[in-house]
Motif scaffolding. Structure first.
Motif, PDB file in Angstrom:
ATOM      1  N   CYS A  46       3.693  -6.052   4.648  1.00  0.00           N
ATOM      2  CA  CYS A  46       3.322  -5.633   3.300  1.00  0.00           C
ATOM      3  C   CYS A  46       4.447  -4.843   2.648  1.00  0.00           C
ATOM      4  O   CYS A  46       5.100  -4.019   3.275  1.00  0.00           O
ATOM      5  CB  CYS A  46       2.054  -4.801   3.364  1.00  0.00           C
ATOM      6  N   ILE A  47       4.658  -5.139   1.342  1.00  0.00           N
ATOM      7  CA  ILE A  47       5.677  -4.392   0.607  1.00  0.00           C
ATOM      8  C   ILE A  47       5.058  -3.510  -0.476  1.00  0.00           C
ATOM      9  O   ILE A  47       5.745  -2.926  -1.290  1.00  0.00           O
ATOM     10  CB  ILE A  47       6.696  -5.350  -0.039  1.00  0.00           C
ATOM     11  N   CYS A  49       3.207  -4.334  -3.144  1.00  0.00           N
ATOM     12  CA  CYS A  49       3.291  -4.772  -4.535  1.00  0.00           C
ATOM     13  C   CYS A  49       1.936  -4.729  -5.228  1.00  0.00           C
ATOM     14  O   CYS A  49       1.853  -4.754  -6.447  1.00  0.00           O
ATOM     15  CB  CYS A  49       3.864  -6.172  -4.599  1.00  0.00           C
ATOM     16  N   LYS A  50       0.901  -4.690  -4.453  1.00  0.00           N
ATOM     17  CA  LYS A  50      -0.477  -4.591  -4.957  1.00  0.00           C
ATOM     18  C   LYS A  50      -0.915  -5.774  -5.826  1.00  0.00           C
ATOM     19  O   LYS A  50      -1.821  -5.649  -6.643  1.00  0.00           O
ATOM     20  CB  LYS A  50      -0.656  -3.276  -5.718  1.00  0.00           C
ATOM     21  N   CYS A  52      -2.360  -8.264  -4.617  1.00  0.00           N
ATOM     22  CA  CYS A  52      -3.663  -8.617  -4.071  1.00  0.00           C
ATOM     23  C   CYS A  52      -4.758  -7.809  -4.753  1.00  0.00           C
ATOM     24  O   CYS A  52      -5.817  -8.326  -5.079  1.00  0.00           O
ATOM     25  CB  CYS A  52      -3.691  -8.397  -2.563  1.00  0.00           C
ATOM     26  N   CYS A  90      -0.669 -12.855  -2.333  1.00  0.00           N
ATOM     27  CA  CYS A  90       0.310 -12.036  -1.627  1.00  0.00           C
ATOM     28  C   CYS A  90       1.655 -12.771  -1.495  1.00  0.00           C
ATOM     29  O   CYS A  90       1.709 -13.880  -0.967  1.00  0.00           O
ATOM     30  CB  CYS A  90      -0.217 -11.679  -0.249  1.00  0.00           C
ATOM     31  N   PRO A  91       2.714 -12.172  -1.986  1.00  0.00           N
ATOM     32  CA  PRO A  91       4.003 -12.867  -1.921  1.00  0.00           C
ATOM     33  C   PRO A  91       4.612 -12.831  -0.516  1.00  0.00           C
ATOM     34  O   PRO A  91       5.521 -13.603  -0.211  1.00  0.00           O
ATOM     35  CB  PRO A  91       4.867 -12.081  -2.909  1.00  0.00           C
TER      36      PRO A  91
HETATM   37  S1  SF4 Z   1      -0.033  -8.560  -2.130  1.00  0.00           S
HETATM   38 FE1  SF4 Z   1      -1.038  -6.841  -1.152  1.00  0.00          FE
HETATM   39  S2  SF4 Z   1      -0.805  -7.220   1.001  1.00  0.00           S
HETATM   40 FE2  SF4 Z   1       0.607  -8.574  -0.009  1.00  0.00          FE
HETATM   41  S3  SF4 Z   1       2.506  -7.432  -0.015  1.00  0.00           S
HETATM   42 FE3  SF4 Z   1       1.504  -6.995  -1.951  1.00  0.00          FE
HETATM   43  S4  SF4 Z   1       0.335  -5.134  -1.530  1.00  0.00           S
HETATM   44 FE4  SF4 Z   1       0.899  -5.985   0.437  1.00  0.00          FE
END
Ligand code: SF4
Ligand code: SF4
Lengths: 129, 408, 313
Positions: A46-47, A49-50, A52, A90-91
């Motif tokens: 996980c990075i 990026c939110k 999700c 999710c990237p």
């Molecule tokens: S989409 Fe959610 S789970 Fe995937 S990297 Fe972003 S924050 Fe993490």
């Protein structure tokens, strides 16, 4: 020809067949590969990026930053509709569907599922990759 | 015996969802029926306005537990039309395959429910057992048995592999054989025929006038099917027959549904044979440009209609859903007349009702703060007729005019 | 005295009937399930259901006639158990018998249906009242054919006592073959009496909720349920005694085995009947009974009248 008891033969043959009933809790039912069950979170990927969180239709996923590049995820399993949109969004492929569908609980708080972040790397200064 | 009223619903074993039917009886004969809707209002349309399109799609999918793909596809079609997205051909085929699989599962479910309503539980057990085959296929293709979640704006989320397509053909063979058997049962078992034929009669004219849709209408000889009349998805590429029947009763509706099942199998075979290669999605924008669209879809229960108005943000301005059951409910009151109490469940079941899909609410707020009053239904009707007449539309004697039109 | 009491309460009286009734309910349900390609309940399910119901709270509607409401289940139970004592089971001798007990048994078997009617009527709920009227309508339709079908063999035997009838047929087993139409008629009528598909019109749960028993719960419902189970056994025993009088002279042990087989066969036939048919409408049921079943019973009566004239001048 119109007659009573048309299904008679079918009915009698099924008497000698194996019942179609699945003895579910005793015999496990396996889900197909693509089944969208409980979501698994892979904290290392996980990075934060939110994306999700933004796309989740029920707002049941919460990603929080718990340290430097370390994130934890919290799922409200009772709200999740297992649509797996978060997996698609999710990237980094930090989320994935599992085949786990037996999610009923007797206590509500057990439905809160927290995936803790990885423990911080031993040497604080060590560069991650 | 004097007339008396009995309540069927909101809670009643024959109804799987709450809806209230008050039936005036004379002995066992039905004099008239009164319907009250709205026990299942969930505020989905409003909720759609507060969610991004992608989130709303999952919500719309849950309008109905059985025709979930219908609603989500119908909605997505409207959104894609506004955004001017052309989805890849393969995605269209996949959507069509799922749509037809859904129709199979819905009609098999209906067959079982119909059996149960007339006390023929054996039919219920068998047809639901066979329905499991489709459900499992759907789960294997999409990842879930009920809310498939295969759609996404700009295409589908999952591709169908070659093995899956081959498996699909096998499933069709199994189901076709079973359906042939049910057709035999429906045309030979005397108790079944006795309970179904002549029940819930509605004439062709009344069906047209009351605006029934789907198998309910087709069983009264109304030759109408969106898949053929206004082709969407991949329906223009394949050949199929629109099954109609002129029994005008519950028996006819049964025949139409089993007939449609047979069509579904041939359609899926054609789709599998013709499915093109290629990508399954195109990139979709998050923000949909301002505009509006109206989308039609032939759900298993009839024509489903979605209207979407976009305002350039990532949320819809207005979403309107007209589920097929709403169109069909009107005709139920007519079907009930002069039937027996014993036939109430099967008549209601024969339109394959889905009440929670149907319940919508309109509330008019008088923002100017003017005087509030309660007007009777009749007064409201007169008022609206008057209002429309002033606008230049004369709705008076609408029914009489309709009849005249139809004769001409 | 002690012996009669034992007979009444334990064997072949109430306790035996209770167990036998539940066992037959299990057979019926299991068979029904297997015919529908399901697994069906485990063997103790009917008993578990009974215990569960009996342990539940009894709710008596305020509007209902509380005395009638409470009495009816007991009446139903008592009448079916009483009827059982007059039926010869595994020998040619029933527990009690007198000339004319055949009529008494048929009447005793009518009482449960009447109690269903009264119970439904006095529940005063709309659904149970509709169920009650349907019960009564149905009673008129199947009762007459049943009566005629059972009287026909008696005519041939020339006696009104069930025990003497079985003695007669035991001596001339070939005569039983003449009663085949009566057997079919009484099987159909028994299905109607037990209010099961295709004749479960009074309880049709998809139409009128639970019909007669809509308002019943707890112990009273349990009592009705067990009365119906026992009625099934008694009805099957009656059919076995009247139409299938075989193997009665072989002593108690063999007689008992034969008896079990006969009752099982009847129960299995009834289960099969309810598997392959849809529920009829009340007017279809009445028409069916009067147009087909009653004439068939009449025909049987005619055959036996002529036969008895020919055979016993
Ligand atoms: S989409 Fe959610 S789970 Fe995937 S990297 Fe972003 S924050 Fe993490
Ligand atoms: S599966 Fe759907 S509802 Fe559940 S967390 Fe992911 S996006 Fe949210």
């Amino acid at each position: 020809m119109i007659k009573p008891g048309k299904m008679l033969r079918e009915v009698l043959t099924s008497f000698f067949q194996k019942p179609a009933t699945v003895l579910y809790p005793y015999v496990k039912v396996l889900m197909p590969d693509r089944f969208r069950g409980k979501i698994r979170f892979l904290a290392t990927l996980c990075i934060g990026c939110k994306l999700c969180m933004r796309d989740c239709p029920t707002n049941c996923i919460t990603i929080t930053k718990v340290g430097d590049k370390r994130f934890q995820a919290e799922f409200d399993l009772d709200q999740c509709i297992y649509c797996a949109q978060c997996v698609d969004s999710c990237p980094k492929k930090a989320l994935e569907s599992t085949a786990d569908y037996e999610l009923a609980q007797l206590q509500r708080n057990k439905l809160k599922m927290i995936y803790h972040a990885e423990p911080p790397p031993p040497q604080a200064a060590a560069p991650i990759e | 015996m004097a007339n008396f009223k009995i309540p069927i619903g909101p809670q009643h074993p024959a109804l799987k969802e709450p809806e209230s039917f008050t039936i005036t009886l004379n002995g066992e004969t039905i004099i008239e029926m009164d319907m009250r809707l709205g026990y299942n209002h969930r505020g989905i349309e409003k909720a759609c306005e507060e969610r991004s399109y992608i989130q709303a799609m999952y919500l719309v999918e849950r309008v109905c537990g059985i025709c979930s793909h219908s609603h989500s596809t119908c909605f997505i079609q409207a959104v894609e039309e506004i955004a001017g997205l052309a989805i890849p051909a393969r995605a269209q085929y996949i959507r069509t395959i799922i749509a037809e699989l859904e129709r199979i599962h819905s009609h098999l479910l209906w067959l079982g429910v119909a059996g149960h309503e007339i006390g023929f539980d054996t039919l219920l057990m068998y047809s639901w057992r066979d329905r499991e085959v489709v459900m499992d296929t759907l789960a294997a293709l999409t990842g879930n048995r009920v809310n498939y979640g295969i759609n996404t704006i700009g295409g589908v989320r999952r591709d169908i592999s070659k093995e899956h397509l081959a498996g699909l053909l096998k499933t069709m063979d199994i189901l076709e054989e079973r359906t042939k058997y049910y057709i035999e049962v429906a045309s030979e078992e005397i108790t079944l025929i006795q309970r179904l034929s002549g029940v819930g009669f509605i004439s062709h004219e009344d069906t047209v006038m009351l605006g029934a849709v789907g198998p309910t209408a087709r069983a009264s000889g109304v030759d109408r099917d969106i898949r053929r009349d206004d082709p969407y998805l991949a329906y223009k590429d394949i050949e199929f027959q629109v099954i109609t029947d002129t029994h005008n009763d519950v028996y006819g509706r049964t025949l139409v549904r089993v007939g449609e099942l047979m069509q579904c199998y041939s359609m899926i075979r054609q789709l599998v044979a013709k499915i093109p290669e290629g990508p399954v999605t195109v990139k979709a924008p998050r923000k949909i440009p301002a505009g509006e669209a109206f989308s039609r879809y032939e759900a298993p229960r009839g024509e489903d209609v979605h209207y979407v108005k976009a305002n350039g943000t990532d949320k819809a301005e207005r979403v309107k859903i007209r589920a097929p059951t709403l169109a069909n409910l009107q005709s139920v009151a007519r079907m009930m007349e002069n039937n027996r109490l014993a036939d109430v469940p099967i008549i209601i079941a024969a339109i394959d009702p889905c009440f929670s899909c149907t319940d919508r609410m309109i509330r008019i707020n008088d923002t100017a703060g003017r005087r509030k009053e309660t007007i009777s239904w009749q007064a409201l009707r007169t008022h609206s007729l008057e209002w429309y007449r002033k606008q230049g539309v004369d709705f008076k004697d609408l029914n009489a005019k309709m009849r005249q039109r139809m004769k001409a | 005295m002690a012996w009669s009491l034992f007979n009444l309460l334990i064997f072949p009286g109430f306790l035996f009937l209770f167990v036998f009734g539940l066992a037959m309910e299990f057979v019926d349900r299991k068979l029904y399930a297997r015919l529908q390609n399901r697994i069906g309940p485990p063997w103790f399910q009917p008993f578990a259901d009974f215990v569960k119901l009996a342990a539940k709270e009894d709710i008596i509607p305020e509007e209902a006639d509380s005395v009638m409401f409470r009495l009816m289940p007991a009446f139903a139970l008592a009448s079916v158990v009483t009827a059982f004592f007059y039926i010869p089971l595994w020998s040619t001798q029933s527990l009690f018998s007198f000339n004319g007990d055949l009529i008494v048994v048929i009447y005793l078997l009518t009482i449960p249906t009447l109690t269903f009617f009264l119970a439904g009527w006095h529940s005063t709920s709309l659904f149970s009242m509709i169920g009650a009227t349907r019960t009564l309508t149905q009673l008129f339709a199947y009762e007459v054919p049943l009566f005629m079908a059972i009287l026909a063999p008696a005519l041939l035997a020339g006696t009104w006592s069930l025990s003497e009838m079985t003695v007669f047929y035991d001596q001339h087993p070939a005569y039983a073959a003449f009663n085949i139409i009566g057997l079919i008629v009484s099987l159909i009528a028994l299905q109607g009496k037990l209010e099961r598909v295709p004749f479960d019109i009074p309880e049709a749960e998809t139409e009128i909720v639970g019909g007669t028993f809509t308002e019943y719960s707890g112990r009273f419902l349990a009592m009705f349920r067990i009365a119906i189970d026992i009625e099934a056994v008694v009805g099957a025993s009656l059919i076995a005694a009247v139409f299938l009088p075989f193997g009665l002279g072989l002593g108690a042990a063999w007689g008992f085995v034969f008896y079990l087989v006969k009752v099982l066969a009847v129960i299995a036939l009834l289960a099969l009947l309810r598997t392959v048919l849809a529920r009829l409408r009340i007017e279809q049921m009445v028409i069916f009974c009067w147009r087909i079943v009653a004439p068939a019973a009449l025909f049987q009566l005619l055959i036996n009248l002529i036969l008895s004239g020919v055979l016993r001048p």
